[in-house]
Design a protein around this motif. Structure first.
Motif, PDB file in Angstrom:
ATOM      1  N   LEU A   5       0.810  -1.216   0.000  1.00  0.00           N
ATOM      2  CA  LEU A   5       0.000   0.000   0.000  1.00  0.00           C
ATOM      3  C   LEU A   5       0.843   1.266   0.000  1.00  0.00           C
ATOM      4  O   LEU A   5       0.545   2.226  -0.714  1.00  0.00           O
ATOM      5  N   THR A   6       1.927   1.286   0.788  1.00  0.00           N
ATOM      6  CA  THR A   6       2.658   2.530   1.035  1.00  0.00           C
ATOM      7  C   THR A   6       4.007   2.629   0.338  1.00  0.00           C
ATOM      8  O   THR A   6       4.530   3.725   0.144  1.00  0.00           O
ATOM      9  N   GLY A   7       4.640   1.492   0.022  1.00  0.00           N
ATOM     10  CA  GLY A   7       6.003   1.497  -0.488  1.00  0.00           C
ATOM     11  C   GLY A   7       7.043   1.390   0.599  1.00  0.00           C
ATOM     12  O   GLY A   7       8.235   1.204   0.318  1.00  0.00           O
ATOM     13  N   PHE A   8       6.631   1.466   1.877  1.00  0.00           N
ATOM     14  CA  PHE A   8       7.564   1.362   2.998  1.00  0.00           C
ATOM     15  C   PHE A   8       7.821  -0.101   3.313  1.00  0.00           C
ATOM     16  O   PHE A   8       6.887  -0.872   3.545  1.00  0.00           O
ATOM     17  N   THR A   9       9.106  -0.497   3.358  1.00  0.00           N
ATOM     18  CA  THR A   9       9.469  -1.905   3.503  1.00  0.00           C
ATOM     19  C   THR A   9      10.096  -2.241   4.845  1.00  0.00           C
ATOM     20  O   THR A   9      10.626  -3.341   5.026  1.00  0.00           O
ATOM     21  N   ALA A  64       8.686  -2.725  10.942  1.00  0.00           N
ATOM     22  CA  ALA A  64       7.822  -2.265  12.027  1.00  0.00           C
ATOM     23  C   ALA A  64       7.099  -1.003  11.577  1.00  0.00           C
ATOM     24  O   ALA A  64       7.735  -0.054  11.108  1.00  0.00           O
ATOM     25  N   GLY A  65       5.797  -1.009  11.725  1.00  0.00           N
ATOM     26  CA  GLY A  65       5.053   0.190  11.364  1.00  0.00           C
ATOM     27  C   GLY A  65       3.575  -0.084  11.221  1.00  0.00           C
ATOM     28  O   GLY A  65       3.127  -1.243  11.206  1.00  0.00           O
ATOM     29  N   MET A  66       2.786   0.987  11.125  1.00  0.00           N
ATOM     30  CA  MET A  66       1.348   0.872  10.890  1.00  0.00           C
ATOM     31  C   MET A  66       0.881   2.109  10.131  1.00  0.00           C
ATOM     32  O   MET A  66       1.308   3.227  10.424  1.00  0.00           O
ATOM     33  N   ALA A  67       0.021   1.883   9.162  1.00  0.00           N
ATOM     34  CA  ALA A  67      -0.593   2.979   8.428  1.00  0.00           C
ATOM     35  C   ALA A  67      -2.026   3.153   8.904  1.00  0.00           C
ATOM     36  O   ALA A  67      -2.701   2.184   9.260  1.00  0.00           O
ATOM     37  N   VAL A  68      -2.485   4.391   8.916  1.00  0.00           N
ATOM     38  CA  VAL A  68      -3.884   4.703   9.198  1.00  0.00           C
ATOM     39  C   VAL A  68      -4.403   5.521   8.020  1.00  0.00           C
ATOM     40  O   VAL A  68      -3.829   6.561   7.676  1.00  0.00           O
ATOM     41  N   PRO A 111     -10.516   9.301   5.041  1.00  0.00           N
ATOM     42  CA  PRO A 111     -10.982   9.775   3.730  1.00  0.00           C
ATOM     43  C   PRO A 111     -10.140  10.887   3.124  1.00  0.00           C
ATOM     44  O   PRO A 111     -10.002  10.965   1.895  1.00  0.00           O
ATOM     45  N   ASP A 112      -9.571  11.759   3.968  1.00  0.00           N
ATOM     46  CA  ASP A 112      -8.870  12.921   3.433  1.00  0.00           C
ATOM     47  C   ASP A 112      -7.398  13.001   3.806  1.00  0.00           C
ATOM     48  O   ASP A 112      -6.703  13.954   3.443  1.00  0.00           O
ATOM     49  N   ARG A 113      -6.905  12.019   4.537  1.00  0.00           N
ATOM     50  CA  ARG A 113      -5.486  12.020   4.903  1.00  0.00           C
ATOM     51  C   ARG A 113      -5.081  10.617   5.318  1.00  0.00           C
ATOM     52  O   ARG A 113      -5.917   9.764   5.623  1.00  0.00           O
ATOM     53  N   ALA A 114      -3.763  10.391   5.326  1.00  0.00           N
ATOM     54  CA  ALA A 114      -3.232   9.084   5.719  1.00  0.00           C
ATOM     55  C   ALA A 114      -1.870   9.295   6.356  1.00  0.00           C
ATOM     56  O   ALA A 114      -1.136  10.222   5.997  1.00  0.00           O
ATOM     57  N   ALA A 115      -1.541   8.438   7.307  1.00  0.00           N
ATOM     58  CA  ALA A 115      -0.272   8.566   8.022  1.00  0.00           C
ATOM     59  C   ALA A 115       0.377   7.207   8.201  1.00  0.00           C
ATOM     60  O   ALA A 115      -0.310   6.185   8.331  1.00  0.00           O
ATOM     61  N   LEU A 116       1.703   7.211   8.215  1.00  0.00           N
ATOM     62  CA  LEU A 116       2.487   6.015   8.533  1.00  0.00           C
ATOM     63  C   LEU A 116       3.215   6.270   9.840  1.00  0.00           C
ATOM     64  O   LEU A 116       3.876   7.306  10.001  1.00  0.00           O
ATOM     65  N   PHE A 117       3.121   5.316  10.752  1.00  0.00           N
ATOM     66  CA  PHE A 117       3.772   5.393  12.053  1.00  0.00           C
ATOM     67  C   PHE A 117       4.863   4.328  12.108  1.00  0.00           C
ATOM     68  O   PHE A 117       4.599   3.144  11.874  1.00  0.00           O
ATOM     69  N   THR A 118       6.094   4.741  12.428  1.00  0.00           N
ATOM     70  CA  THR A 118       7.182   3.785  12.590  1.00  0.00           C
ATOM     71  C   THR A 118       8.144   4.314  13.644  1.00  0.00           C
ATOM     72  O   THR A 118       7.967   5.422  14.162  1.00  0.00           O
ATOM     73  N   ASP A 119       9.147   3.510  13.993  1.00  0.00           N
ATOM     74  CA  ASP A 119      10.049   3.902  15.078  1.00  0.00           C
ATOM     75  C   ASP A 119      11.355   4.477  14.536  1.00  0.00           C
ATOM     76  O   ASP A 119      11.549   4.607  13.322  1.00  0.00           O
ATOM     77  N   GLY A 120      12.246   4.812  15.473  1.00  0.00           N
ATOM     78  CA  GLY A 120      13.477   5.507  15.108  1.00  0.00           C
ATOM     79  C   GLY A 120      14.402   4.734  14.202  1.00  0.00           C
ATOM     80  O   GLY A 120      15.252   5.323  13.529  1.00  0.00           O
ATOM     81  N   ASP A 148       5.674   8.609  -0.422  1.00  0.00           N
ATOM     82  CA  ASP A 148       5.301   9.776  -1.215  1.00  0.00           C
ATOM     83  C   ASP A 148       4.697  10.796  -0.250  1.00  0.00           C
ATOM     84  O   ASP A 148       3.601  10.573   0.283  1.00  0.00           O
ATOM     85  N   PRO A 149       5.387  11.918  -0.001  1.00  0.00           N
ATOM     86  CA  PRO A 149       4.896  12.871   0.998  1.00  0.00           C
ATOM     87  C   PRO A 149       3.592  13.549   0.610  1.00  0.00           C
ATOM     88  O   PRO A 149       2.930  14.149   1.459  1.00  0.00           O
ATOM     89  N   THR A 150       3.196  13.457  -0.656  1.00  0.00           N
ATOM     90  CA  THR A 150       1.903  14.021  -1.048  1.00  0.00           C
ATOM     91  C   THR A 150       0.751  13.098  -0.649  1.00  0.00           C
ATOM     92  O   THR A 150      -0.410  13.520  -0.650  1.00  0.00           O
ATOM     93  N   LEU A 151       1.074  11.847  -0.315  1.00  0.00           N
ATOM     94  CA  LEU A 151       0.047  10.884   0.074  1.00  0.00           C
ATOM     95  C   LEU A 151       0.073  10.557   1.555  1.00  0.00           C
ATOM     96  O   LEU A 151      -0.974  10.289   2.157  1.00  0.00           O
ATOM     97  N   TRP A 152       1.284  10.566   2.146  1.00  0.00           N
ATOM     98  CA  TRP A 152       1.455  10.043   3.495  1.00  0.00           C
ATOM     99  C   TRP A 152       2.142  11.041   4.410  1.00  0.00           C
ATOM    100  O   TRP A 152       3.136  11.650   4.038  1.00  0.00           O
ATOM    101  N   GLU A 153       1.626  11.185   5.621  1.00  0.00           N
ATOM    102  CA  GLU A 153       2.316  11.883   6.693  1.00  0.00           C
ATOM    103  C   GLU A 153       3.170  10.840   7.428  1.00  0.00           C
ATOM    104  O   GLU A 153       2.741   9.702   7.600  1.00  0.00           O
ATOM    105  N   LEU A 154       4.338  11.225   7.864  1.00  0.00           N
ATOM    106  CA  LEU A 154       5.216  10.321   8.606  1.00  0.00           C
ATOM    107  C   LEU A 154       5.222  10.736  10.065  1.00  0.00           C
ATOM    108  O   LEU A 154       5.440  11.905  10.384  1.00  0.00           O
ATOM    109  N   ARG A 155       4.973   9.770  10.947  1.00  0.00           N
ATOM    110  CA  ARG A 155       4.932  10.032  12.377  1.00  0.00           C
ATOM    111  C   ARG A 155       5.788   9.022  13.129  1.00  0.00           C
ATOM    112  O   ARG A 155       5.875   7.848  12.739  1.00  0.00           O
TER     113      ARG A 155
END
Length: 590
Positions: free
Chosen positions: A45-49, A52-56, A59-68, A79-86
């Motif tokens: 879905l995200t391209g992140f390989t 450890a992580g989770m995407a949420v 309807p109008d935004r999406a974020a990927l959560f991962t660790d240090g 793609d920063p136009t699609l995903w916020e990184l947290r």
């Protein structure tokens, strides 16, 4: 589909399902760190390989959560136009959902989340809705098939205890707790409990499946019949029934009125939901196999020592080769990793790498879990820092070692040498620690950071993880990490000792050995028993990066004694050229 099209298609599917959002963890139904290609939904879905992580997705935004470990990698892959990184610890998903989705219905796949993780999202104010099927699976047209490698017996000479003995001990724990059965969703537990291994994952020898352990010591193993050949069925014995996975729901329904243990941190929520619906009493408790598996028995401990001695020969050959090859500038990150793998393949009982080698030169070393691809592979240049983190799976043990090397031929910069030496000081501080029984990994993580903290530096990952016995290179429940559960360290546990320092865009430093927890010698004035560590890994540190003046006399003596041990134990097993190089690499610090 492009990444944008995949995200749009998922949103359309969610609208049809009557939910406003969806949780996409990096997990399969066994909730392990490593998943087969068919379970890589987050990457699709995200391209992140990262592991450890989770995407949420809303309807109008999406974020990927991962660790240090993965923030730099995620920045490169998303793609920063699609995903916020947290940052999953500093900016948890519950806070993000509370801000952007409070009051909304958020769907999830109950096979991919443990109940404990779902509970941690409750403060967000969303309504979590289990979906009958995962909408991503319908969109992923070329999804790989589930793995189907056979389960094979793991010989007693390496396991140390028979499967019958292990089942009996685990069943006793259930009896003492007044429980009738326990769900086993972690395939590592199946591997250890039944003395089986498999090939369903590339680097972890698992046969993926589920189990039910009963308080009388009998068990049911849920795997497709083709995965359990006749020889393995004979090995399992009459007290273990093999059933296809399609019969799992019926087996849970048959537990009506029974008390069933479910590990809320390590079991998909689907199991507890099914058991409660069937009228069973679900009790929350740790997988009864997890702690016994972590505390290696004497045969497993000796196997680990032997595996590390053999692995050390491959490492010595690699380091001797690298000392000549690196200054010439003709190698790349991938060619170096391939050379190390070639050396390991010549070692008796070697079966596979324990994970894809992290081979990072220069700025790539600062990406904590960097993986060199055909596109990213770059030359290893003279006079730069090179980090190689690798390991092997042997029939009698699992290894994991990191060394940071200076490519030469000129001297390393003074600032780099000082930072490397401070990482080495933290590495030594943990390896030499004596501590009372009852102390847990989070209590002593800071010892490995003190030398860096003194000059305002730190690293954004845990200091160490548990390691299995011809199992996963990352094993719970104990860890050296501020974020880990405070599980007391116990004799027989094997953990990594790997502090580091990373300067983005320039270099990374990490030094890793594996440590075995053992009883410490009792001193006359002790009021309680103490534990200590035995260092298993045997490979010299790069003296070109050590700033001797920074070390205390005790630290310097420890390095000299350790490297003398490396020479004594590894040198005789090496060819003459490698042994000659090793004598110079292990000489006392000047």
């Amino acid at each position: 589909m492009t990444p944008a099209e995949r995200l749009a298609a998922l949103r359309a599917a969610l609208a049809t399902a009557g939910v406003q959002g969806f949780l996409v963890p990096r997990a399969d139904e066994h909730l392990g760190e490593y998943v087969p290609p068919s379970g890589e939904r987050l990457a699709w879905l995200t391209g992140f390989t990262g592991s450890a992580g989770m995407a949420v997705v809303l309807p109008d935004r999406a974020a990927l959560f991962t660790d240090g470990r993965y923030t730099t990698q995620a920045q490169q892959q998303l793609d920063p136009t699609l995903w916020e990184l947290r940052h999953i610890v500093e900016q948890p998903a519950a806070d993000w959902l509370k801000q952007h989705a409070a009051g909304q219905r958020i769907g999830y796949d109950p096979w991919l989340h443990p109940e404990a993780a779902l509970k941690r999202l409750e403060p967000s104010g969303v309504t979590l809705v289990p979906l009958p099927s995962n909408p991503l699976d319908a969109l992923w047209a070329d999804r790989p098939a589930a793995p189907a490698a056979p389960a094979i017996p793991h010989p007693l000479q390496y396991a140390g205890l028979s499967a019958e003995e292990k089942r009996g001990a685990a069943a006793t724990l259930l009896q003492e707790a007044g429980e009738d059965a326990a769900v086993l969703a972690d395939s590592h537990s199946l591997a250890w409990l039944f003395n089986i291994r498999g090939g369903d994952l590339a680097h972890t020898p698992l046969a993926l499946g589920f189990g039910l352990l009963r308080a009388d010591g009998s068990a049911e193993l849920f795997m497709e019949p083709g995965k359990v050949p006749p020889g393995t069925r004979t090995h399992l014995g009459n007290a273990v029934t093999v059933r296809p996975r399609a019969e799992l729901a019926a087996a849970l329904e048959a537990l009506k009125g029974r008390r069933v243990r479910v590990d809320p941190e390590a079991t998909p929520a689907w199991f507890a939901e099914r058991l409660r619906a069937a009228g069973a009493a679900v009790t929350a408790g740790e997988d009864p196999v997890r702690l016994p598996r972590a505390c290696k028995n004497p045969v497993e401990q000796e196997g680990a020592r032997a595996a590390h001695r053999r692995d050390a020969v491959a490492m010595a050959r690699f380091l001797a080769w690298f000392a000549t090859a690196a200054p010439a500038g003709r190698e790349t990150e991938r060619s170096a990793a391939e050379r190390l793998l070639a050396f390991r393949r010549e070692v008796p009982l070697f079966r596979a790498e324990s994970f894809p080698a992290i081979s990072g030169a220069g700025e790539h070393g600062a990406v904590i879990h960097y993986r060199a691809t055909e596109a990213s592979d770059r030359p290893i240049r003279p006079e730069e820092c090179y980090l190689i983190d690798s390991g092997g799976q042997y029939l009698n043990g699992t290894t994991d070692i990191t060394r940071t090397l200076w490519t030469g031929p000129g001297p390393a910069p003074a600032a780099l040498r000082e930072r490397y030496t401070r990482v080495l000081q933290g590495h030594i501080a943990l390896a030499t620690l004596r501590f009372p029984k009852g102390v847990a990994g989070p209590h002593i993580d800071a010892f490995a950071r003190r030398a860096l903290w003194e000059v305002g530096l730190d690293y954004d990952h845990g200091t160490g993880h548990g390691v299995g016995s011809f199992l996963s290179v990352h094993e719970g429940p104990a860890a050296f990490s501020r974020a880990a559960k405070p599980v007391p360290l116990a004799p027989g546990m094997i953990l990594s000792d790997e502090p580091g320092y990373y300067l983005p865009g320039q270099y990374g430093i990490r030094i890793e050995n594996l440590l075995l927890v053992r009883e410490a010698e009792q001193r006359p004035d002790q009021v309680k028993p103490f534990l200590e560590f035995e260092t298993l890994t045997l490979a010299p540190y790069d003296r070109n990066l050590i700033k001797v003046a920074v070390l205390s006399p005790a630290e310097r003596a420890w390095v000299d004694a350790y490297q003398a041990r490396v020479l004594a134990e590894v040198g005789p097993a090496c060819d003459s050229a490698t042994a000659a190089w090793l004598r110079g690499a292990c000489a006392p610090l000047g």
